[in-house]
Design an enzyme around this catalytic site. Structure first.
Site, short mmCIF file in Angstrom:
data_model
loop_
_atom_site.label_atom_id
_atom_site.label_comp_id
_atom_site.label_asym_id
_atom_site.label_seq_id
_atom_site.Cartn_x
_atom_site.Cartn_y
_atom_site.Cartn_z
N GLU A 38 0.83 -1.22 0.00
CA GLU A 38 0.00 0.00 0.00
C GLU A 38 0.85 1.26 0.00
O GLU A 38 0.55 2.23 -0.69
CB GLU A 38 -0.91 0.02 1.23
CG GLU A 38 -1.73 1.29 1.28
CD GLU A 38 -2.70 1.36 2.46
OE1 GLU A 38 -2.73 0.42 3.28
OE2 GLU A 38 -3.45 2.35 2.53
N THR A 46 -5.34 1.81 10.11
CA THR A 46 -4.40 2.80 10.68
C THR A 46 -5.12 3.76 11.62
O THR A 46 -4.57 4.16 12.66
CB THR A 46 -3.68 3.57 9.57
OG1 THR A 46 -2.93 2.65 8.77
CG2 THR A 46 -2.73 4.61 10.12
N ILE A 75 -0.41 -1.96 7.70
CA ILE A 75 -1.36 -1.79 8.80
C ILE A 75 -2.73 -1.52 8.17
O ILE A 75 -2.93 -0.47 7.55
CB ILE A 75 -0.99 -0.64 9.76
CG1 ILE A 75 0.35 -0.92 10.46
CG2 ILE A 75 -2.10 -0.46 10.81
CD1 ILE A 75 0.77 0.15 11.46
N ASP A 76 -3.62 -2.48 8.30
CA ASP A 76 -5.00 -2.28 7.83
C ASP A 76 -5.79 -1.85 9.06
O ASP A 76 -5.96 -2.62 9.99
CB ASP A 76 -5.55 -3.59 7.25
CG ASP A 76 -6.95 -3.37 6.70
OD1 ASP A 76 -7.11 -2.49 5.83
OD2 ASP A 76 -7.88 -4.05 7.16
N ASP A 90 -6.41 -4.22 0.87
CA ASP A 90 -7.28 -4.33 2.04
C ASP A 90 -7.87 -5.73 2.19
O ASP A 90 -8.12 -6.20 3.28
CB ASP A 90 -8.48 -3.36 1.93
CG ASP A 90 -8.09 -1.90 1.84
OD1 ASP A 90 -8.59 -1.20 0.93
OD2 ASP A 90 -7.29 -1.46 2.68
N ASP A 104 -0.76 -5.07 2.99
CA ASP A 104 -1.26 -3.89 3.69
C ASP A 104 -0.57 -3.89 5.04
O ASP A 104 -0.91 -4.70 5.90
CB ASP A 104 -2.79 -3.94 3.83
CG ASP A 104 -3.33 -2.60 4.32
OD1 ASP A 104 -4.52 -2.33 4.10
OD2 ASP A 104 -2.56 -1.83 4.94
C1 IPD Z 1 -8.89 0.90 5.90
C2 IPD Z 1 -9.59 -0.16 6.73
C3 IPD Z 1 -11.03 0.28 6.98
C4 IPD Z 1 -11.77 0.53 5.68
C5 IPD Z 1 -11.04 1.57 4.86
C6 IPD Z 1 -9.61 1.11 4.58
P1 IPD Z 1 -6.28 1.42 5.99
O1 IPD Z 1 -7.56 0.48 5.63
O2 IPD Z 1 -9.59 -1.38 6.04
O3 IPD Z 1 -11.74 -0.73 7.68
O4 IPD Z 1 -13.08 0.98 5.96
O5 IPD Z 1 -11.71 1.75 3.66
O6 IPD Z 1 -8.92 2.11 3.84
O7 IPD Z 1 -6.46 2.67 5.20
O8 IPD Z 1 -6.30 1.65 7.46
O9 IPD Z 1 -5.14 0.56 5.51
CA CA Z 2 -6.19 -1.09 4.33
CA CA Z 3 -3.03 0.38 5.33
#
Ligand code: IPD
Ligand code: CA
Ligand code: CA
Length: 246
Positions: A51, A72, A69-70, A195, A67
């Protein structure tokens, strides 16, 4: 340890903003750099898509999708619902998924054709058949990006039909908790491949069904809907009707 120590010592000076609400931290970048280095040291001719740093060595039958950190936003707000998501694609087909939630001590993983696990425990989607007995999850990337075509009208259509709704903040974990059977389903718009890639392998190996909002295979571009077979049919019926009338 990078995440757990990083989260404890995080200050708001460590935050960068890809857009007003889309946060990235030095820890996201540190985790991705660590994973890319470790993967290429072991598999020097593989490709990687992360990402934060994008594609590395795109020409290979193998591509790792990361990813770092999914969730963040959860991470920055010192909540436990964030995960590290790593998937492996072979000739364009997802064959391996790993989702690790450091603050929750949960490691979800699956290899195509070999089942899905959390730790050493096999997992399977729920047996729930009725929407009014189902707890589902969703998310709102669309709102974060200020998109007109957003999830709120769909949320208002679906949630009254459910037992309850959860918004944990990590799409990868939403897919894993659906695979675990703790959630009965998950839907969202405007996600990216990193994601969902690992969570899809885990969910499908746990007996779940995942499609786009029309029941097709163009996810996440056309939305993503994941559940056990019966509830997935219900979810797609609502989403298709709603999108047709929108
Ligand atoms: C997010 C998370 C979140 C989702 C967002 C994503 P990120 O990932 O998965 O649950 O609702 O659309 O962007 O940006 O923290 O890697
Ligand atoms: Ca993510
Ligand atoms: Ca992320």
């Amino acid at each position: 340890m990078i995440c757990l120590e990083g989260q404890q010592n995080l200050t708001f000076h460590d935050l960068e903003f890809k857009s007003t609400k889309d946060i990235v931290t030095e820890i996201d970048k540190k985790v991705e750099a660590f994973l890319v280095k470790a993967i290429l040291a072991r598999y020097p001719d593989h490709g990687v898509l992360g990402e934060e740093y994008g594609a590395v060595q795109a020409k290979s039958e193998f591509r790792w999708i990361i990813d770092p950190i999914d969730g963040t936003t959860s991470f920055v707000h010192r909540l436990p619902f964030y995960s590290i998501s790593i998937a492996l694609e072979k000739e364009g087909e997802l064959v391996l998924g790993v989702v690790y939630a450091p603050a929750l001590g949960q490691l979800f993983y699956a290899e195509k054709g070999k089942g899905a696990f959390v730790g050493d425990i096999p997992i399977h989607v729920s047996e729930t058949r009725e929407l009014d007995k189902a707890v589902m999850a969703t998310g709102f990337a669309c709102l974060r990006a200020g998109l007109q075509n957003n999830n709120l009208p769909i949320f208002n259509e679906i949630v009254p039909k459910l037992r309850d709704i959860r918004r944990f903040g990590s799409a990868a974990l939403d897919l894993c908790y659906t695979a675990l059977g703790s959630l009965d389903g998950f839907w969202e718009m405007n996600l990216n491949v990193y994601d969902i890639a690992a969570g899809i392998v885990i969910l499908k190996e746990a007996g779940g069904v995942v499609t786009d909002f029309t029941g097709g295979r163009q996810f996440p571009e056309k939305g993503i809907a994941a559940a056990n077979k019966d509830l997935h049919n219900e979810l797609i019926r609502i989403l298709t009707e709603f999108c047709a009338s929108a």
